[in-house]
Every structure is written in structure tokens, then in C-alpha cells.
Motif scaffolding. Sequence first.
Motif, PDB file in Angstrom:
ATOM      1  N   GLN A   6       0.687  -1.039   0.122  1.00  0.00           N
ATOM      2  CA  GLN A   6      -0.164   0.100  -0.221  1.00  0.00           C
ATOM      3  C   GLN A   6       0.724   1.466  -0.008  1.00  0.00           C
ATOM      4  N   SER A   7       2.185   1.376   0.843  1.00  0.00           N
ATOM      5  CA  SER A   7       2.801   2.250   0.690  1.00  0.00           C
ATOM      6  C   SER A   7       3.682   2.905  -0.587  1.00  0.00           C
ATOM      7  N   GLY A   8       3.398   1.789  -1.579  1.00  0.00           N
ATOM      8  CA  GLY A   8       4.183   2.060  -3.078  1.00  0.00           C
ATOM      9  C   GLY A   8       3.063   2.516  -3.964  1.00  0.00           C
ATOM     10  N   GLY A   9       2.015   2.980  -3.490  1.00  0.00           N
ATOM     11  CA  GLY A   9       1.140   3.850  -4.514  1.00  0.00           C
ATOM     12  C   GLY A   9      -0.032   2.819  -4.877  1.00  0.00           C
ATOM     13  N   GLY A  10      -1.161   3.362  -5.362  1.00  0.00           N
ATOM     14  CA  GLY A  10      -2.332   2.607  -5.765  1.00  0.00           C
ATOM     15  C   GLY A  10      -2.373   2.186  -7.126  1.00  0.00           C
ATOM     16  N   GLY A  11      -1.341   2.534  -7.947  1.00  0.00           N
ATOM     17  CA  GLY A  11      -1.447   2.061  -9.287  1.00  0.00           C
ATOM     18  C   GLY A  11      -2.236   2.929 -10.191  1.00  0.00           C
ATOM     19  N   ALA A  12      -3.161   2.315 -11.203  1.00  0.00           N
ATOM     20  CA  ALA A  12      -4.093   3.147 -11.981  1.00  0.00           C
ATOM     21  C   ALA A  12      -5.223   3.586 -11.337  1.00  0.00           C
ATOM     22  N   ASP A  13      -4.879   4.650 -10.478  1.00  0.00           N
ATOM     23  CA  ASP A  13      -5.991   5.284  -9.539  1.00  0.00           C
ATOM     24  C   ASP A  13      -6.404   6.855  -9.692  1.00  0.00           C
ATOM     25  N   GLY A  14      -5.465   7.453 -10.649  1.00  0.00           N
ATOM     26  CA  GLY A  14      -5.878   8.842 -10.941  1.00  0.00           C
ATOM     27  C   GLY A  14      -5.150   9.703  -9.720  1.00  0.00           C
ATOM     28  N   SER A  15      -4.406   9.078  -9.190  1.00  0.00           N
ATOM     29  CA  SER A  15      -3.483  10.046  -8.014  1.00  0.00           C
ATOM     30  C   SER A  15      -2.959  11.124  -8.490  1.00  0.00           C
ATOM     31  N   ILE A  16      -2.250  10.945  -9.916  1.00  0.00           N
ATOM     32  CA  ILE A  16      -1.633  12.042 -10.448  1.00  0.00           C
ATOM     33  C   ILE A  16      -2.296  13.236 -10.794  1.00  0.00           C
ATOM     34  N   MET A  17      -3.536  13.065 -10.861  1.00  0.00           N
ATOM     35  CA  MET A  17      -4.712  14.238 -11.082  1.00  0.00           C
ATOM     36  C   MET A  17      -5.189  14.470  -9.856  1.00  0.00           C
ATOM     37  N   ALA A  18      -5.475  13.659  -8.771  1.00  0.00           N
ATOM     38  CA  ALA A  18      -5.944  14.170  -7.563  1.00  0.00           C
ATOM     39  C   ALA A  18      -4.914  14.735  -6.681  1.00  0.00           C
ATOM     40  N   ALA A  74     -13.807   0.068 -16.286  1.00  0.00           N
ATOM     41  CA  ALA A  74     -14.270   0.928 -15.582  1.00  0.00           C
ATOM     42  C   ALA A  74     -14.547   0.572 -14.028  1.00  0.00           C
ATOM     43  N   GLY A  75     -14.543   1.496 -13.098  1.00  0.00           N
ATOM     44  CA  GLY A  75     -14.894   1.279 -11.500  1.00  0.00           C
ATOM     45  C   GLY A  75     -13.810   1.360 -10.846  1.00  0.00           C
ATOM     46  N   ARG A  76     -12.814   1.975 -11.029  1.00  0.00           N
ATOM     47  CA  ARG A  76     -11.742   2.290 -10.224  1.00  0.00           C
ATOM     48  C   ARG A  76     -12.274   3.458  -9.214  1.00  0.00           C
ATOM     49  N   PRO A  77     -11.971   2.981  -7.873  1.00  0.00           N
ATOM     50  CA  PRO A  77     -12.286   4.175  -6.729  1.00  0.00           C
ATOM     51  C   PRO A  77     -11.604   5.149  -6.834  1.00  0.00           C
ATOM     52  N   ASN A  78     -11.652   6.512  -6.224  1.00  0.00           N
ATOM     53  CA  ASN A  78     -10.957   7.552  -6.139  1.00  0.00           C
ATOM     54  C   ASN A  78      -9.646   7.175  -5.431  1.00  0.00           C
ATOM     55  N   ALA A  79      -8.486   7.857  -5.840  1.00  0.00           N
ATOM     56  CA  ALA A  79      -7.294   7.805  -5.193  1.00  0.00           C
ATOM     57  C   ALA A  79      -7.257   8.217  -3.787  1.00  0.00           C
ATOM     58  N   THR A  80      -6.610   7.549  -2.875  1.00  0.00           N
ATOM     59  CA  THR A  80      -6.577   8.293  -1.554  1.00  0.00           C
ATOM     60  C   THR A  80      -5.264   8.802  -1.115  1.00  0.00           C
ATOM     61  N   GLN A  81      -4.095   8.508  -1.888  1.00  0.00           N
ATOM     62  CA  GLN A  81      -2.926   9.189  -1.523  1.00  0.00           C
ATOM     63  C   GLN A  81      -2.098   9.285  -2.581  1.00  0.00           C
ATOM     64  N   ALA A  82      -1.024  10.138  -2.740  1.00  0.00           N
ATOM     65  CA  ALA A  82      -0.195  10.392  -3.758  1.00  0.00           C
ATOM     66  C   ALA A  82       0.785   9.154  -4.040  1.00  0.00           C
ATOM     67  N   ALA A  83       1.038   8.906  -5.151  1.00  0.00           N
ATOM     68  CA  ALA A  83       2.098   7.898  -5.613  1.00  0.00           C
ATOM     69  C   ALA A  83       3.466   8.379  -4.802  1.00  0.00           C
ATOM     70  N   PRO A  84       4.336   7.561  -4.478  1.00  0.00           N
ATOM     71  CA  PRO A  84       5.654   7.991  -3.936  1.00  0.00           C
ATOM     72  C   PRO A  84       6.598   8.436  -5.019  1.00  0.00           C
ATOM     73  N   PHE A  85       7.554   9.166  -4.618  1.00  0.00           N
ATOM     74  CA  PHE A  85       8.760   9.667  -5.530  1.00  0.00           C
ATOM     75  C   PHE A  85       9.253   8.222  -5.993  1.00  0.00           C
ATOM     76  N   ASN A  86      10.043   8.575  -7.323  1.00  0.00           N
ATOM     77  CA  ASN A  86      11.020   7.234  -7.765  1.00  0.00           C
ATOM     78  C   ASN A  86      10.065   6.261  -8.288  1.00  0.00           C
ATOM     79  N   SER A  87       8.732   6.622  -8.633  1.00  0.00           N
ATOM     80  CA  SER A  87       7.957   5.336  -9.089  1.00  0.00           C
ATOM     81  C   SER A  87       8.015   5.179 -10.673  1.00  0.00           C
ATOM     82  N   VAL A  88       8.406   6.457 -11.326  1.00  0.00           N
ATOM     83  CA  VAL A  88       8.489   6.589 -12.857  1.00  0.00           C
ATOM     84  C   VAL A  88       9.809   6.185 -13.235  1.00  0.00           C
ATOM     85  N   PRO A  89      10.026   5.266 -14.107  1.00  0.00           N
ATOM     86  CA  PRO A  89      11.600   5.274 -14.628  1.00  0.00           C
ATOM     87  C   PRO A  89      11.618   6.597 -15.483  1.00  0.00           C
ATOM     88  N   GLU A  90      12.890   7.071 -15.476  1.00  0.00           N
ATOM     89  CA  GLU A  90      13.402   8.071 -16.436  1.00  0.00           C
ATOM     90  C   GLU A  90      14.426   7.780 -17.457  1.00  0.00           C
TER      91      GLU A  90
END
Length: 356
Positions: A79-91, A148-164
Amino acid sequence: MITTSLVFTALIALSAARPHMRRATCPGGQTTANEACCVWFDVLPDVQDLLDNECGEEAHESLRLTFHDAIGFSLKQGQSGGGGADGSIMAFTDDELKDPANDGTDDIIEKQRPVALKHNVTFGDFIQFAGAVAVSQCKAGPHLKFFAGRPNATQAAPFNSVPEPIDDVDTILARMGDAGFSPEEVVALLASHSVAAQDTIDPSIHGSPFDSTPDTFDSQFFVETLLKGTLFPGNGSNPGEVQSAIEGELRLQSDGLLARDPRTACEWQSFITDHQSMITKFENAMLKLSTLGHDQNDLVDCSDVIPAPDGAKLPDASFPPTLSNADVEAACSATPFPTLSTQPGPATSIARVPAS
């Protein structure tokens, strides 16, 4: 021995566990496998308008956003590693855009958010829907599934999640492996770069594509990334950029490394002569990406809302004009590099994708 009554009881239990699926005719007259999908027919024209009904900058950015939102997920961290495809980047935009890996996503987020709010759909659903519609705008593209049917995100994804682009292959494969992707699936996801462009690696050349056909889901990207780099399209080397073989084309450092690494080189090379394999594997990897953090059985299959791509017949992959096998840095030891024709005419020069 399993008795008939036990089998019958098992079938009843399985049926009860599945959500009730009822084919529906929507208010607009469309038919869909599930009435819960009707809202997406209302969302569709607004997304197509946002994309300008083309495989242009907004389409490229929408596809990119599906990855940047979803990859915030970790099998090791839970859970501390982020919620995946949950819209957190927009929320949680203020938090996630502090991560340099998310540079350049702010424009498409601000264009998408009002549409999602207008239709009262979750950000996680909307981001994946817009990405699937975006792909349908591109020539010879995949037909992505949309659940469809993903619930709203409850937390931001952590840093270093996205490969650069500056990351080495070990780092990229480790991060993607922690999200559940094999090296072959990483290569499949990079088929998205056949319809991609950059804005932040070298801002002076906004919209520089990664291959010579940025509106077409073809195999040219996999050919051109393996050609010897000879020039930079802009003001010289920038972090995350290496030389490319074509004027106006930007090559990511990470793409160049993955194309030449023994763990990924053969899968990379295989896509050059097998367009259908590239498409099928991209579709499968994108389904996996789009449902990260969720049980697909809890979601509703609304794939029938996504328009089918044009299905254009593509020519075989080929070398750009003036280039040949002598310019290839082949890295797959198991299979010889395929024999390709060379396009006629003078050396290719790519016009940049215009800013919107």
C-alpha cells in the motif's frame, strides 16, 4: 470423483460471484455489454474533442499519462508503494508533479480534469479511458481494452515510481519488475514511443518525435532506435538524450540502452518484422498497466465504447533513405538482423509536432 451435484453447486457459486452483466441500450441509442458503461458514450465525444480527433500532441500526452499514473505501484512496498492506476496524479497533482519524472504532464492533466469532473467519473477511470481513445486515433493502432470502476485515489504515489530516460537498464527493469512487468513487457510498452514526442528533454525543440512516423503505430521506432547515432536534433546533448540517426528525431538514452541490452534486444528486434506481435503484446501489457492496483474482476469491461482504430495496412519496416544494414548496431545474438529495404530519396528530415 466429483459428483454432478457438487459440480452444479460450484457453478452456482461461480455465477453468484460474478457481477450481474446486462446488455443495455443507452440513452443515446448505443448498445453496450453493460449498462454501467453508458456514461462513457457521453464522455467519448468530449475526449475526442480534447484530442482534436487526431494522433497529435494531446493524444501523445494522454497515452503518456496512463503510464505515469499507473506505474505508481509496488509489489514489494504494498500500500505504501502507491495505488497504481487510480488517478492519483490528477487528484494529488501538487504532490506528484514535484517528482521530476512527471515533468510535462501538467498540461494534459489540466485539460483532462474538467472533462472528468463534468461527467462525474473517477480520475483513475478517466485517465485510462482517454489513453485508450487516444490510441484509437493513431494509424494502424491497437484496440485497447477499457475497464471502469476504479475508486478515487486516497494518496499520492511515492517519488521514484516512474522510470526516467537517464536511468540505466538495471534500474528500469528493477522498477518495472517491482510493478510486475517482465523485460519483454517493458519492450512491448515502449511501442507507445512510436507515437510519442518530447517536450522536456530539450524544450528548445518542443514536440520532437522518437521516430519518423509519429502518428502511426508501426515498427519504424524499433528500426530507427538501432541505427548508429550521428546527431542531436536540438542544441546538443541533454540529460536523458543520445544521438539519433535522423535529423529532427530525438532518441531517449533509455530507449537506446534497452534496444542494445542482451535482456531486451531480441524482443526489441523481433518487432521490426512482426507488427501484429508488437500490437498484441502492447495491448496485453497496457491492459495489465491500466488495472495495476485493482482486481480486474471488480471492474466492468467497457471496451466496446473504445472506437476501433483505422486498421490501415502498413508497408514493411524499412531503413530511412541513405541508411542500410551498415548503420545498424544489432544487439540480438540469437537471431540475425532482418533484411530490410531502404526507402528512396534524400536523407529524412522530420518536422516537429506543432505545439497546441
